[in-house]
Design a protein around this motif. Sequence first.
Motif, PDB file in Angstrom:
ATOM      1  N   GLN A   1       0.840  -1.206   0.000  1.00  0.00           N
ATOM      2  CA  GLN A   1       0.000   0.000   0.000  1.00  0.00           C
ATOM      3  C   GLN A   1       0.873   1.253   0.000  1.00  0.00           C
ATOM      4  O   GLN A   1       1.875   1.303   0.714  1.00  0.00           O
ATOM      5  N   PRO A   2       0.492   2.288  -0.748  1.00  0.00           N
ATOM      6  CA  PRO A   2       1.256   3.536  -0.730  1.00  0.00           C
ATOM      7  C   PRO A   2       1.341   4.096   0.693  1.00  0.00           C
ATOM      8  O   PRO A   2       0.364   4.054   1.438  1.00  0.00           O
ATOM      9  N   GLU A   3       2.510   4.593   1.057  1.00  0.00           N
ATOM     10  CA  GLU A   3       2.707   5.166   2.400  1.00  0.00           C
ATOM     11  C   GLU A   3       3.152   6.613   2.265  1.00  0.00           C
ATOM     12  O   GLU A   3       4.114   6.903   1.563  1.00  0.00           O
ATOM     13  N   SER A   4       2.435   7.514   2.921  1.00  0.00           N
ATOM     14  CA  SER A   4       2.754   8.941   2.833  1.00  0.00           C
ATOM     15  C   SER A   4       3.300   9.505   4.141  1.00  0.00           C
ATOM     16  O   SER A   4       3.692  10.663   4.194  1.00  0.00           O
ATOM     17  N   ARG A   5       3.343   8.699   5.192  1.00  0.00           N
ATOM     18  CA  ARG A   5       3.873   9.164   6.483  1.00  0.00           C
ATOM     19  C   ARG A   5       5.377   8.908   6.520  1.00  0.00           C
ATOM     20  O   ARG A   5       5.818   7.769   6.526  1.00  0.00           O
ATOM     21  N   LYS A   6       6.148   9.971   6.551  1.00  0.00           N
ATOM     22  CA  LYS A   6       7.608   9.863   6.502  1.00  0.00           C
ATOM     23  C   LYS A   6       8.175   9.107   7.691  1.00  0.00           C
ATOM     24  O   LYS A   6       9.184   8.418   7.578  1.00  0.00           O
ATOM     25  N   THR A   7       7.544   9.236   8.837  1.00  0.00           N
ATOM     26  CA  THR A   7       8.052   8.578  10.046  1.00  0.00           C
ATOM     27  C   THR A   7       7.135   7.439  10.483  1.00  0.00           C
ATOM     28  O   THR A   7       7.042   7.130  11.672  1.00  0.00           O
ATOM     29  N   ALA A   8       6.487   6.793   9.512  1.00  0.00           N
ATOM     30  CA  ALA A   8       5.629   5.645   9.826  1.00  0.00           C
ATOM     31  C   ALA A   8       6.460   4.607  10.580  1.00  0.00           C
ATOM     32  O   ALA A   8       7.633   4.390  10.273  1.00  0.00           O
ATOM     33  N   LYS A   9       5.857   3.982  11.570  1.00  0.00           N
ATOM     34  CA  LYS A   9       6.556   2.975  12.367  1.00  0.00           C
ATOM     35  C   LYS A   9       6.499   1.634  11.640  1.00  0.00           C
ATOM     36  O   LYS A   9       5.436   1.056  11.468  1.00  0.00           O
ATOM     37  N   ILE A  10       7.656   1.163  11.227  1.00  0.00           N
ATOM     38  CA  ILE A  10       7.755  -0.106  10.514  1.00  0.00           C
ATOM     39  C   ILE A  10       8.206  -1.171  11.508  1.00  0.00           C
ATOM     40  O   ILE A  10       9.216  -1.011  12.185  1.00  0.00           O
ATOM     41  N   ARG A  11       7.438  -2.246  11.576  1.00  0.00           N
ATOM     42  CA  ARG A  11       7.696  -3.311  12.552  1.00  0.00           C
ATOM     43  C   ARG A  11       8.109  -4.599  11.841  1.00  0.00           C
ATOM     44  O   ARG A  11       7.929  -4.738  10.630  1.00  0.00           O
ATOM     45  N   ALA A  12       8.638  -5.541  12.615  1.00  0.00           N
ATOM     46  CA  ALA A  12       9.046  -6.839  12.070  1.00  0.00           C
ATOM     47  C   ALA A  12       7.883  -7.487  11.339  1.00  0.00           C
ATOM     48  O   ALA A  12       6.740  -7.421  11.783  1.00  0.00           O
ATOM     49  N   GLY A  13       8.174  -8.077  10.194  1.00  0.00           N
ATOM     50  CA  GLY A  13       7.152  -8.736   9.394  1.00  0.00           C
ATOM     51  C   GLY A  13       6.622  -7.876   8.265  1.00  0.00           C
ATOM     52  O   GLY A  13       5.952  -8.390   7.360  1.00  0.00           O
ATOM     53  N   GLN A  14       6.914  -6.587   8.291  1.00  0.00           N
ATOM     54  CA  GLN A  14       6.431  -5.708   7.227  1.00  0.00           C
ATOM     55  C   GLN A  14       7.429  -5.680   6.072  1.00  0.00           C
ATOM     56  O   GLN A  14       8.623  -5.926   6.254  1.00  0.00           O
ATOM     57  N   VAL A  15       6.910  -5.369   4.888  1.00  0.00           N
ATOM     58  CA  VAL A  15       7.729  -5.301   3.682  1.00  0.00           C
ATOM     59  C   VAL A  15       7.566  -3.918   3.062  1.00  0.00           C
ATOM     60  O   VAL A  15       6.447  -3.456   2.834  1.00  0.00           O
ATOM     61  N   VAL A  16       8.693  -3.269   2.809  1.00  0.00           N
ATOM     62  CA  VAL A  16       8.712  -1.930   2.212  1.00  0.00           C
ATOM     63  C   VAL A  16       9.327  -2.050   0.822  1.00  0.00           C
ATOM     64  O   VAL A  16      10.320  -2.754   0.640  1.00  0.00           O
ATOM     65  N   GLU A  17       8.740  -1.360  -0.148  1.00  0.00           N
ATOM     66  CA  GLU A  17       9.303  -1.335  -1.495  1.00  0.00           C
ATOM     67  C   GLU A  17       9.525   0.109  -1.926  1.00  0.00           C
ATOM     68  O   GLU A  17       8.677   0.970  -1.700  1.00  0.00           O
ATOM     69  N   CYS A  18      10.699   0.332  -2.530  1.00  0.00           N
ATOM     70  CA  CYS A  18      11.044   1.682  -3.003  1.00  0.00           C
ATOM     71  C   CYS A  18      12.136   1.577  -4.065  1.00  0.00           C
ATOM     72  O   CYS A  18      13.150   0.897  -3.844  1.00  0.00           O
ATOM     73  N   LEU A  19      11.943   2.216  -5.189  1.00  0.00           N
ATOM     74  CA  LEU A  19      12.919   2.276  -6.268  1.00  0.00           C
ATOM     75  C   LEU A  19      13.447   0.900  -6.659  1.00  0.00           C
ATOM     76  O   LEU A  19      14.640   0.715  -6.874  1.00  0.00           O
ATOM     77  N   GLY A  20      12.560  -0.081  -6.743  1.00  0.00           N
ATOM     78  CA  GLY A  20      12.956  -1.400  -7.182  1.00  0.00           C
ATOM     79  C   GLY A  20      13.647  -2.247  -6.130  1.00  0.00           C
ATOM     80  O   GLY A  20      14.203  -3.291  -6.436  1.00  0.00           O
ATOM     81  N   VAL A  21      13.617  -1.798  -4.872  1.00  0.00           N
ATOM     82  CA  VAL A  21      14.224  -2.559  -3.787  1.00  0.00           C
ATOM     83  C   VAL A  21      13.118  -3.000  -2.832  1.00  0.00           C
ATOM     84  O   VAL A  21      12.280  -2.197  -2.404  1.00  0.00           O
ATOM     85  N   ARG A  22      13.119  -4.293  -2.501  1.00  0.00           N
ATOM     86  CA  ARG A  22      12.158  -4.864  -1.552  1.00  0.00           C
ATOM     87  C   ARG A  22      12.894  -5.055  -0.225  1.00  0.00           C
ATOM     88  O   ARG A  22      13.889  -5.781  -0.169  1.00  0.00           O
ATOM     89  N   ILE A  23      12.402  -4.387   0.820  1.00  0.00           N
ATOM     90  CA  ILE A  23      13.051  -4.434   2.130  1.00  0.00           C
ATOM     91  C   ILE A  23      12.146  -5.230   3.074  1.00  0.00           C
ATOM     92  O   ILE A  23      11.042  -4.799   3.397  1.00  0.00           O
ATOM     93  N   ALA A  24      12.639  -6.381   3.515  1.00  0.00           N
ATOM     94  CA  ALA A  24      11.912  -7.208   4.474  1.00  0.00           C
ATOM     95  C   ALA A  24      12.477  -6.927   5.863  1.00  0.00           C
ATOM     96  O   ALA A  24      13.676  -7.060   6.083  1.00  0.00           O
ATOM     97  N   VAL A  25      11.610  -6.538   6.776  1.00  0.00           N
ATOM     98  CA  VAL A  25      12.033  -6.238   8.145  1.00  0.00           C
ATOM     99  C   VAL A  25      11.787  -7.476   8.990  1.00  0.00           C
ATOM    100  O   VAL A  25      10.664  -7.981   9.051  1.00  0.00           O
ATOM    101  N   VAL A  26      12.847  -7.983   9.614  1.00  0.00           N
ATOM    102  CA  VAL A  26      12.749  -9.210  10.401  1.00  0.00           C
ATOM    103  C   VAL A  26      13.139  -8.933  11.846  1.00  0.00           C
ATOM    104  O   VAL A  26      13.988  -8.106  12.131  1.00  0.00           O
ATOM    105  N   GLY A  27      12.496  -9.650  12.770  1.00  0.00           N
ATOM    106  CA  GLY A  27      12.825  -9.518  14.186  1.00  0.00           C
ATOM    107  C   GLY A  27      14.081 -10.306  14.508  1.00  0.00           C
ATOM    108  O   GLY A  27      14.460 -11.236  13.809  1.00  0.00           O
ATOM    109  N   LEU A  28      14.723  -9.923  15.575  1.00  0.00           N
ATOM    110  CA  LEU A  28      15.932 -10.641  16.020  1.00  0.00           C
ATOM    111  C   LEU A  28      15.570 -11.827  16.866  1.00  0.00           C
ATOM    112  O   LEU A  28      14.604 -11.897  17.530  1.00  0.00           O
TER     113      LEU A  28
END
Length: 72
Positions: free
Chosen positions: A45-72
Motif C-alpha cells: 500500500q502507498p505510504e505517505s507518512r515519513k516517520t511511519a513505524k515499521i515493525r518486524a514482518g512488514q515489507v517496504v518497497e522503493c525504487l525497485g528494492v524490496r526491504i523485508a524487516v525481520v525480528g531478532l
Amino acid sequence: MQSVEIPLKGEYIELCNLLKLAGVAESGGRGKTLVAEGRVTVDGQPESRKTAKIRAGQVVECLGVRIAVVGL
C-alpha cells in the motif's frame, strides 16, 4: 527486484531511517523526499507518512528494492 533483509533491534524503525539503513536513500532527508514523492509502499500500500513505524514482518518497497524487516 533487489531484496534486502533488515534485522529490527527495537520495537520499530521509522520509515525514512529504514530507507537510509537499507541503502535506498543516502540520508534520512532523502528518505523523507522519496516518501513525499509517493515512491514508497508498505505491505503493498502507498505510504505517505515519513516517520511511519515499521515493525518486524512488514515489507517496504522503493525504487525497485524490496526491504523485508525481520525480528531478532
